[in-house]
Design an enzyme around this catalytic site. Structure first.
Site, PDB file in Angstrom:
ATOM      1  N   LYS A   1      -7.539  -2.941   4.213  1.00  0.00           N
ATOM      2  CA  LYS A   1      -6.716  -2.776   2.988  1.00  0.00           C
ATOM      3  C   LYS A   1      -6.930  -3.855   2.520  1.00  0.00           C
ATOM      4  O   LYS A   1      -7.569  -3.952   1.317  1.00  0.00           O
ATOM      5  CB  LYS A   1      -5.453  -1.639   2.975  1.00  0.00           C
ATOM      6  CG  LYS A   1      -4.863  -1.598   1.824  1.00  0.00           C
ATOM      7  CD  LYS A   1      -2.737  -1.828   2.059  1.00  0.00           C
ATOM      8  CE  LYS A   1      -2.866  -2.586   3.198  1.00  0.00           C
ATOM      9  NZ  LYS A   1      -1.146  -3.408   2.994  1.00  0.00           N
ATOM     10  N   THR A   2      -6.342  -5.260   3.634  1.00  0.00           N
ATOM     11  CA  THR A   2      -6.239  -5.871   2.771  1.00  0.00           C
ATOM     12  C   THR A   2      -7.906  -6.522   2.662  1.00  0.00           C
ATOM     13  O   THR A   2      -7.678  -7.489   1.428  1.00  0.00           O
ATOM     14  CB  THR A   2      -5.940  -7.342   3.873  1.00  0.00           C
ATOM     15  OG1 THR A   2      -5.315  -6.709   4.510  1.00  0.00           O
ATOM     16  CG2 THR A   2      -5.191  -8.684   3.311  1.00  0.00           C
TER      17      THR A   2
ATOM     18  N   ARG B   1       0.535   0.692  15.482  1.00  0.00           N
ATOM     19  CA  ARG B   1       0.940  -0.795  15.244  1.00  0.00           C
ATOM     20  C   ARG B   1      -0.524  -0.372  16.482  1.00  0.00           C
ATOM     21  O   ARG B   1      -0.553  -2.123  16.771  1.00  0.00           O
ATOM     22  CB  ARG B   1       2.029  -1.296  15.858  1.00  0.00           C
ATOM     23  CG  ARG B   1       2.655  -0.975  14.270  1.00  0.00           C
ATOM     24  CD  ARG B   1       2.606  -1.291  13.444  1.00  0.00           C
ATOM     25  NE  ARG B   1       1.763  -0.449  12.438  1.00  0.00           N
ATOM     26  CZ  ARG B   1       0.949  -0.517  10.984  1.00  0.00           C
ATOM     27  NH1 ARG B   1       0.401  -2.005  11.174  1.00  0.00           N
ATOM     28  NH2 ARG B   1       0.447   0.561  11.079  1.00  0.00           N
TER      29      ARG B   1
ATOM     30  N   GLN C   1       2.611   5.523   4.692  1.00  0.00           N
ATOM     31  CA  GLN C   1       3.647   4.928   5.627  1.00  0.00           C
ATOM     32  C   GLN C   1       4.143   3.979   5.037  1.00  0.00           C
ATOM     33  O   GLN C   1       5.131   2.891   5.066  1.00  0.00           O
ATOM     34  CB  GLN C   1       2.379   3.281   5.625  1.00  0.00           C
ATOM     35  CG  GLN C   1       1.033   3.465   7.284  1.00  0.00           C
ATOM     36  CD  GLN C   1       0.639   2.065   7.265  1.00  0.00           C
ATOM     37  OE1 GLN C   1       1.023   1.286   7.250  1.00  0.00           O
ATOM     38  NE2 GLN C   1      -0.865   2.394   6.817  1.00  0.00           N
TER      39      GLN C   1
ATOM     40  N   ASP D   1      -0.498  -4.557  -4.098  1.00  0.00           N
ATOM     41  CA  ASP D   1       0.177  -3.699  -1.945  1.00  0.00           C
ATOM     42  C   ASP D   1       0.896  -3.062  -2.070  1.00  0.00           C
ATOM     43  O   ASP D   1       1.532  -3.287  -2.584  1.00  0.00           O
ATOM     44  CB  ASP D   1      -0.944  -5.459  -1.676  1.00  0.00           C
ATOM     45  CG  ASP D   1      -1.189  -5.088  -0.352  1.00  0.00           C
ATOM     46  OD1 ASP D   1      -1.359  -3.548   0.161  1.00  0.00           O
ATOM     47  OD2 ASP D   1      -1.088  -5.850   0.558  1.00  0.00           O
ATOM     48  N   GLU D   2       0.637  -2.036  -1.006  1.00  0.00           N
ATOM     49  CA  GLU D   2       1.408  -1.041  -0.414  1.00  0.00           C
ATOM     50  C   GLU D   2       2.352  -0.572  -1.514  1.00  0.00           C
ATOM     51  O   GLU D   2       3.836  -0.521  -1.636  1.00  0.00           O
ATOM     52  CB  GLU D   2       2.444  -1.925   0.291  1.00  0.00           C
ATOM     53  CG  GLU D   2       2.293  -3.238   1.025  1.00  0.00           C
ATOM     54  CD  GLU D   2       1.920  -2.839   2.943  1.00  0.00           C
ATOM     55  OE1 GLU D   2       2.193  -1.331   2.533  1.00  0.00           O
ATOM     56  OE2 GLU D   2       2.008  -3.711   3.819  1.00  0.00           O
TER      57      GLU D   2
END
Length: 726
Positions: free
Chosen positions: A33-34, A599, A248, A217-218
């Site tokens: 994503k980043t 994670r 998430q 983002d997010e």
DNA sequence: TATGATTCCATTTTT
DNA sequence: TGGAATCATA
């Protein structure tokens, strides 16, 4: 000459190169994503010639913002500095300061954190002579924050019943008092800007005119005002790229609304949609377990994460007798992993709530295993740190009441409770700041001479410090610490706690010096802002240690090895006793579980205890439904089951801890456990991906099961799940 | 004003 | 149970 994005898959590339107009990217855990955001920004700058200062990229955490900036510095050297990259709060604070005159704010407003907000509210409540039990500051703060998240001013605060009507009044007075102190709370930073947009189109247009491209983002975590802010910015050019993962979304209780991402396409019917479903982080098995859990949720964007990574080791489920057994089993497993090949930094222990950390900490200390706990008390929330900062704020702006009240008698200078109360009352009566009341009292003959003298001394101290304020934050701090006797008092105390306080204070001063050295135009205002908007996550240390934290705190992180503890009903999924199960909350718990599982890169361990100490009594705990939602074959069950049947669960007699008469131990295997590690036995020939084929010379039961294997180049201790029969 | 006693609270907490 | 916050008392 054009900048070429490298190493991107097809979906990532299409998001990066998306031409214009709204775009929503559903980015699964570990799907890069980043990478997409940073490459998209680089693409805009390099290939589409968008001036960097006309690009706004918003994140939720300072850490994410910093990482994005660092990566961009590499992708577009020299240009990253002029990009607008920051958290919602930092970006809005900057815009509020830039347009302060238009909005009617002081440029140098201070930002109140939750604690400051609460003490301000307490003052308001006392001033209004309200019962603090009926109107608990915490609850009122929650309602006010919620109102601001909805973008509602006191006038717009819904109040049908007497209670809400009072809250509305409190809200109004609170806003007055905040304005008098020129302070803004966290919620204000976004809300005030959106409110200004609404009230004054010139402000809106001026801010809007700054940016051509906006990226968020997010996005699953944005609340209503944040959405309104973003929407207002993009209404004209519509170049809005949002990235997030509805699976998430774990901050519903803080106002995050998943509908913002789920219904993005109804808001922007022409929006392009990209789904990133390839995971580059975890093994097949970890992903299968995570998918299986989250797939049970009904309200979600359909998607399925997949990976080309190897199958990996089985996800291990550990059944424990009680919480202490859980702690020792987990710690034991960690030690074995470290002996085998992992470092302590590779390992994280995640739990649902902080209170679960204690048993683990005790156990880790017992075996001398270094660990760090993330979360808990923030550094900048420590009393001594807040004291020093309160001095700086009070010097900076004496009319800021919360800070002034904090330091007025710290260290003790004989200005006691009664005197302070009198000051507060007269300030409230005259509708002035406490500082103004203080000055008035200094000249008031009717005051007792001794208190008057003390007040005068304090006023003079402030005055003197104010004259020195230009020397900069660090020098001013040293002055404060010396001239008030604050440090001297701590030195005299000569205790361990006092020493650590001194250390903390000196650390703050050191961070000021660092700031002064690095900032282009260091100012007290800016330093104070940095400090309030900064959290502890950024202060991580480099030591090799096991990381302990809540699942919430782990979002956005990854570790080769992850333990998730306390997978029991009522703990995870969390449930307040006696309350009915709310399907929406259960879905959020499931997402939280999904976050926890994803994670892990290589190894995932899930533990639960049959009996857990809760407060003073012991409770029998059923294992979490999340464990049962993972298909049976995906879990490798190990661990204690010395008691037979527990609360109606099938006794794991199918998983006997049997040692054959000849003394050969073999690895515990569970029903339906078709994993390769099952049945590895002494003398067996096995294959390891790195070390080749060898022979098993010893088998150790435990978590994880470990065997000693003689390979051509020597003997090694290997976790059995890494082996296949040769 | 400082200390011990008492009471209250216990999910998560990007800023 | 444990800790923080508030209260009561010397």
């Amino acid at each position: 000459m054009s900048w070429v994005p490298q190493g991107l898959n097809r979906e990532q590339l299409s998001a990066v190169e998306h031409a214009a107009g709204p775009l929503v990217v559903f980015a699964g855990a570990g799907s890069g994503k980043t990478r997409v955001i940073t490459h998209r920004v680089a693409h805009l700058v390099e290939s589409r010639a968008v001036p960097p200062w006309r690009i706004l990229a918003v994140t939720f955490t300072n850490k994410a913002a910093r990482e994005m900036r660092e990566r961009l510095e590499k992708l577009v050297p020299g240009q990253a500095r002029s990009l607008w990259v920051g958290t919602f709060h930092a970006v809005c604070a900057r815009l509020l300061r830039a347009h302060a005159d238009q909005i009617g704010l002081r440029k140098d407003f201070v930002i109140y954190d939750d604690a400051d907000q609460k003490s301000m509210l307490t003052r308001v409540l006392r001033g209004m002579e309200l019962d603090e039990r009926m109107f608990a500051p915490k609850q009122v703060a929650f309602l006010i924050n919620a109102a601001k998240q909805e973008g509602r001013s006191p006038d717009e605060f819904e109040a049908r019943d007497p209670f809400s009507r009072t809250v509305r009044e409190i809200y109004a007075v609170y806003e007055e008092r905040m304005a008098a102190s020129s302070a803004l709370d966290f919620g204000d930073l976004i809300y005030r800007l959106v409110y200004a947009f609404r009230k004054d189109p010139t402000v809106r247009d001026a801010v809007r005119a700054r940016f051509d491209q906006v990226l968020v983002d997010e996005f699953q975590d944005v609340n209503h005002v944040q959405f309104a802010f973003v929407e207002a910015l993009c209404e004209q050019h519509r170049n809005l790229c949002v990235v997030g993962d509805d699976d998430q979304s774990i901050y519903r209780w803080r106002g995050a609304d998943r509908r913002n991402i789920l219904e993005f396409r109804s808001h922007f019917p022409d929006a392009s949609v990209v789904k990133l479903e390839q995971n580059y982080r975890s093994t097949q098995r970890i992903l299968r377990a995570a998918n299986a859990v989250v797939a049970r949720n009904l309200e979600r964007e359909p998607k399925r994460l997949w990976t080309e990574n190897e199958d990996g080791a089985a996800v291990t489920a550990i059944a424990c007798d009680d919480d202490r057994d859980e702690a020792s089993t987990v710690v034991q497993a960690m030690r074995m992993l470290i002996e085998a090949s992992y470092t302590k930094n590779d390992i994280a222990l995640l739990y649902r709530k902080h209170s679960q950390s204690r048993v683990f900490e005790e156990q880790l200390r017992r075996v001398n295993m270094p660990y760090r706990v993330i979360g808990g008390l923030r550094f900048y929330d420590r009393a001594e740190v807040k004291d020093l900062l309160a001095y700086l704020r009070a010097v900076h702006n004496p009319d800021e009441d919360v800070s002034l009240m904090r330091i007025i008698n710290k260290p003790a200078r004989g200005i006691g409770k009664t005197t302070v109360e009198r000051l507060v009352d007269s300030a409230a009566g005259a509708k002035t700041s406490v500082h103004a009341a203080l000055l008035a009292a200094c000249d008031d003959d009717s005051q007792p001479a001794t208190t008057r003298k003390k007040l005068q001394n304090f006023a003079q101290l402030l005055q003197r410090l104010r004259e020195r304020a230009a020397v900069g934050p660090s020098a001013l701090s040293r002055d404060v610490l010396d001239s008030t006797g604050y440090l001297a008092e701590l030195r005299e105390a000569d205790s361990v706690e006092a020493d650590s306080r001194i250390e903390n204070i000196l650390e703050v001063v050191a961070s000021m010096e660092q700031y002064e050295a690095e900032a282009s135009e260091p100012s007290l205002t800016e330093f104070l802002e940095l400090v309030t908007l900064e959290t502890d996550a950024d202060r991580a240390v480099a030591d090799d240690a096991i990381t302990l934290m809540t699942v919430h705190a782990a979002k956005g992180l990854e570790f080769p090895v992850v333990f998730v503890a306390g997978l029991e009903e009522e703990t995870f999924p969390h449930q307040r006793s006696g309350e009915e199960e709310d399907p929406e909350e259960l879905e959020e718990e499931r997402r939280l579980c999904y976050v926890a599982f994803t994670r892990a890169r290589e190894r995932l361990f899930l533990s639960h205890a049959h009996v857990r100490r809760v407060y003073n009594d012991v409770k029998i705990r059923r294992r979490s439904r999340f464990l049962d939602e993972v298909p049976k074959g995906e879990l490798h069950w190990v661990g204690a089951n010395r008691r037979g049947v527990h609360d109606g669960q099938p006794a794991r007699s199918t998983r006997p801890e049997v040692r054959p008469a000849n003394g050969t131990a073999y690895v515990d295997r569970s029903e339906a456990n078709d994993t390769l590690e099952a049945g590895i036995q002494l003398g067996m020939r096995v294959r390891h991906s790195k070390f080749g084929v060898g022979q098993v010379t010893a088998v150790a039961d435990g978590v994880p099961p470990r065997v000693t294997v003689v390979f051509p180049d020597g003997s090694r201790s290997i976790i059995s799940s890494y082996l296949t029969p040769a």
